[in-house]
Write a protein that holds these residues in place. Structure first.
Motif, mmCIF file in Angstrom:
data_model
loop_
_atom_site.group_PDB
_atom_site.id
_atom_site.type_symbol
_atom_site.label_atom_id
_atom_site.label_comp_id
_atom_site.label_asym_id
_atom_site.label_seq_id
_atom_site.Cartn_x
_atom_site.Cartn_y
_atom_site.Cartn_z
ATOM 1 N N PRO A 60 58.537 26.217 47.820
ATOM 2 C CA PRO A 60 58.526 26.928 49.105
ATOM 3 C C PRO A 60 59.954 27.233 49.558
ATOM 4 O O PRO A 60 60.875 26.460 49.336
ATOM 5 N N GLY A 61 60.130 28.383 50.172
ATOM 6 C CA GLY A 61 61.447 28.757 50.656
ATOM 7 C C GLY A 61 62.284 29.504 49.646
ATOM 8 O O GLY A 61 63.376 29.967 49.971
ATOM 9 N N PHE A 62 61.774 29.638 48.415
ATOM 10 C CA PHE A 62 62.499 30.389 47.388
ATOM 11 C C PHE A 62 61.827 31.748 47.232
ATOM 12 O O PHE A 62 60.635 31.836 46.928
ATOM 13 N N HIS A 63 62.588 32.807 47.449
ATOM 14 C CA HIS A 63 62.053 34.165 47.382
ATOM 15 C C HIS A 63 62.833 34.941 46.336
ATOM 16 O O HIS A 63 64.063 35.009 46.393
ATOM 17 N N CYS A 64 62.113 35.521 45.382
ATOM 18 C CA CYS A 64 62.765 36.180 44.259
ATOM 19 C C CYS A 64 62.238 37.602 44.104
ATOM 20 O O CYS A 64 61.024 37.831 44.173
ATOM 21 N N LYS A 65 63.154 38.530 43.910
ATOM 22 C CA LYS A 65 62.788 39.916 43.629
ATOM 23 C C LYS A 65 63.215 40.227 42.200
ATOM 24 O O LYS A 65 64.407 40.151 41.863
ATOM 25 N N HIS A 66 62.250 40.571 41.344
ATOM 26 C CA HIS A 66 62.549 40.946 39.969
ATOM 27 C C HIS A 66 62.668 42.465 39.882
ATOM 28 O O HIS A 66 61.799 43.191 40.356
ATOM 29 N N VAL A 67 63.746 42.914 39.301
ATOM 30 C CA VAL A 67 63.926 44.338 39.027
ATOM 31 C C VAL A 67 63.814 44.531 37.519
ATOM 32 O O VAL A 67 63.951 43.574 36.745
ATOM 33 N N PRO A 68 63.531 45.745 37.063
ATOM 34 C CA PRO A 68 63.383 45.963 35.613
ATOM 35 C C PRO A 68 64.611 45.504 34.847
ATOM 36 O O PRO A 68 65.746 45.631 35.312
ATOM 37 N N CYS A 69 64.386 44.965 33.649
ATOM 38 C CA CYS A 69 65.493 44.392 32.881
ATOM 39 C C CYS A 69 66.507 45.443 32.464
ATOM 40 O O CYS A 69 67.678 45.121 32.246
ATOM 41 N N GLU A 70 66.077 46.722 32.354
ATOM 42 C CA GLU A 70 67.042 47.745 31.995
ATOM 43 C C GLU A 70 67.943 48.127 33.170
ATOM 44 O O GLU A 70 68.914 48.853 33.001
ATOM 45 N N ARG A 71 67.617 47.622 34.344
ATOM 46 C CA ARG A 71 68.448 47.887 35.520
ATOM 47 C C ARG A 71 69.600 46.874 35.531
ATOM 48 O O ARG A 71 69.640 45.943 36.329
ATOM 49 N N ASN A 72 70.564 47.079 34.632
ATOM 50 C CA ASN A 72 71.651 46.125 34.466
ATOM 51 C C ASN A 72 72.957 46.599 35.096
ATOM 52 O O ASN A 72 74.021 46.061 34.794
ATOM 53 N N CYS A 73 72.883 47.622 35.949
ATOM 54 C CA CYS A 73 74.052 48.069 36.704
ATOM 55 C C CYS A 73 74.192 47.174 37.935
ATOM 56 O O CYS A 73 73.287 47.126 38.777
ATOM 57 N N PHE A 74 75.305 46.473 38.042
ATOM 58 C CA PHE A 74 75.465 45.510 39.127
ATOM 59 C C PHE A 74 75.442 46.189 40.489
ATOM 60 O O PHE A 74 74.877 45.641 41.454
ATOM 61 N N HIS A 75 76.050 47.367 40.608
ATOM 62 C CA HIS A 75 76.079 48.051 41.901
ATOM 63 C C HIS A 75 74.665 48.378 42.388
ATOM 64 O O HIS A 75 74.347 48.217 43.572
ATOM 65 N N LEU A 76 73.799 48.819 41.470
ATOM 66 C CA LEU A 76 72.413 49.101 41.844
ATOM 67 C C LEU A 76 71.675 47.825 42.209
ATOM 68 O O LEU A 76 70.866 47.802 43.146
ATOM 69 N N MET A 77 71.939 46.749 41.467
ATOM 70 C CA MET A 77 71.291 45.479 41.784
ATOM 71 C C MET A 77 71.732 44.961 43.142
ATOM 72 O O MET A 77 70.934 44.373 43.885
ATOM 73 N N LEU A 78 72.996 45.171 43.496
ATOM 74 C CA LEU A 78 73.473 44.746 44.813
ATOM 75 C C LEU A 78 72.762 45.530 45.910
ATOM 76 O O LEU A 78 72.387 44.960 46.946
ATOM 77 N N GLN A 79 72.539 46.815 45.679
ATOM 78 C CA GLN A 79 71.759 47.605 46.635
ATOM 79 C C GLN A 79 70.327 47.088 46.733
ATOM 80 O O GLN A 79 69.751 47.002 47.836
ATOM 81 N N GLN A 124 70.355 43.922 48.827
ATOM 82 C CA GLN A 124 70.490 44.208 50.252
ATOM 83 C C GLN A 124 69.189 44.745 50.834
ATOM 84 O O GLN A 124 68.803 44.384 51.954
ATOM 85 N N SER A 125 68.500 45.592 50.067
ATOM 86 C CA SER A 125 67.197 46.103 50.516
ATOM 87 C C SER A 125 66.170 44.979 50.588
ATOM 88 O O SER A 125 65.320 44.944 51.496
ATOM 89 N N PHE A 126 66.244 44.051 49.638
ATOM 90 C CA PHE A 126 65.339 42.904 49.627
ATOM 91 C C PHE A 126 65.532 42.046 50.875
ATOM 92 O O PHE A 126 64.565 41.648 51.533
ATOM 93 N N LEU A 127 66.782 41.773 51.228
ATOM 94 C CA LEU A 127 67.063 40.994 52.430
ATOM 95 C C LEU A 127 66.547 41.714 53.673
ATOM 96 O O LEU A 127 65.979 41.079 54.576
ATOM 97 N N ALA A 128 66.745 43.028 53.716
ATOM 98 C CA ALA A 128 66.268 43.798 54.868
ATOM 99 C C ALA A 128 64.743 43.747 54.948
ATOM 100 O O ALA A 128 64.177 43.618 56.053
ATOM 101 N N LYS A 129 64.069 43.850 53.802
ATOM 102 C CA LYS A 129 62.611 43.780 53.785
ATOM 103 C C LYS A 129 62.122 42.420 54.264
ATOM 104 O O LYS A 129 61.070 42.319 54.928
ATOM 105 N N MET A 130 62.857 41.365 53.922
ATOM 106 C CA MET A 130 62.488 40.012 54.352
ATOM 107 C C MET A 130 62.964 39.721 55.779
ATOM 108 O O MET A 130 62.809 38.608 56.271
ATOM 109 N N LYS A 131 63.559 40.737 56.425
ATOM 110 C CA LYS A 131 64.045 40.630 57.809
ATOM 111 C C LYS A 131 65.099 39.536 57.955
ATOM 112 O O LYS A 131 65.111 38.772 58.919
ATOM 113 N N VAL A 132 65.984 39.484 56.957
ATOM 114 C CA VAL A 132 67.094 38.540 56.971
ATOM 115 C C VAL A 132 68.360 39.326 57.281
ATOM 116 O O VAL A 132 68.716 40.258 56.545
#
Length: 273
Positions: A179-198, A201-209
């Motif tokens: 409990p308390g651990f929240h994970c967002k998996h993105v496709p494995c081919e999405r290996n661009c760090f800048h896109l993953m950082l975006q 950030q979208s994940f945090l916004a969706k979780m209202k953090v």
């Protein structure tokens, strides 16, 4: 009979071609075509639809060979500790140079390199942090039996103890998340760090953090946090019967845990990252 053989061989060739493509949907189509070829192969031999269905279902039960032979015998340490290790050479660390350069561009500072072993598999961690993003970025390499794969992870921790992680780890987790651990998996081919950082950030916004809800990482304690996170996860899975203690300070998967792993394997086969 020759016509049926040619149909099956043709489908297998098409499946292999689709699976070699880079697009995710074409690889999924290739897997579907391969299942159709398996169905037709047994159907043409027996002229029985149910036999063809068994050929398809058989692929989903193949993981039980490994579960009952290798996984059931595995003994994993309950209290595992990270050790400082020199990182592998770039040729053994897929996409590491590009990911590390992107982290530097995003102002993530290198903290250290660590590793630990799990039942013959070695995991290397290259840890980075960014106090302004209030996040930790990790490039991880997993090596086992001369097979290696790498993935990225971005982690933020909230003041109330919740953990938020975005990762392109290519497989489903092999233990239940606590409990308390929240994970967002993105496709494995999405290996661009800048896109993953975006994505993070979208994940945090969706979780209202909000940014103010997050703690600033302490670069001196990053390894301790990874170890504590693993201890909490192991304890959670012990309580739920996924794993069970052995008499030598290790744990192994229970029968319930083997069925949990089989479900995870089946999910990976359907998802076909």
């Amino acid at each position: 009979m020759a016509r049926e053989v040619l149909v099956v061989v043709g489908l297998v060739v098409f499946a292999a071609a689709f699976r070699a493509c880079r697009k995710n949907w074409t690889r999924k189509l290739g897997a579907l075509v391969f299942l159709v070829a398996s169905f037709l192969a047994l159907y043409f031999l027996t002229h029985n639809i149910w036999a063809g269905m068994l050929a398809v279902l058989g692929w989903f039960f193949l993981p039980w060979i490994e579960l009952l032979t290798r996984v059931r015998k595995m003994r994993l340490p309950i209290d595992n500790q990270l050790q400082h290790r020199d990182p592998p050479e770039d040729e053994f660390f897929p996409n590491a140079s590009r990911a590390l350069a992107a982290m530097s561009d995003a102002h993530f500072e290198h903290v250290g390199d660590s590793a630990w072993k799990w039942a013959g598999m070695e995991q290397y961690f290259r840890l980075h942090w960014n106090p302004e993003e209030r996040a930790v970025a990790t490039v991880c390499l997993c090596e086992q039996d001369n097979v290696a794969f790498a993935f990225l992870a971005i982690t933020s921790r909230a003041e109330d103890g919740r953990i938020f992680r975005t990762t392109n780890f290519p497989f489903s987790p092999t233990l239940k998340n606590p409990p308390g651990f929240h994970c967002k998996h993105v496709p494995c081919e999405r290996n661009c760090f800048h896109l993953m950082l975006q994505d993070h950030q979208s994940f945090l916004a969706k979780m209202k953090v909000t940014h103010d809800d997050l703690t600033t990482p302490d670069p001196e304690n990053l390894e301790d946090e990874i170890e504590e996170e693993m201890r909490v996860q192991i304890e959670h899975n012990l309580q739920h019967g996924i794993i069970e203690r052995t008499n030598d300070g290790h744990f192994r998967y229970s029968v319930r845990g083997l069925f949990f792993l089989w479900k995870q394997f089946a999910k990976d086969m359907i998802r076909l990252c």
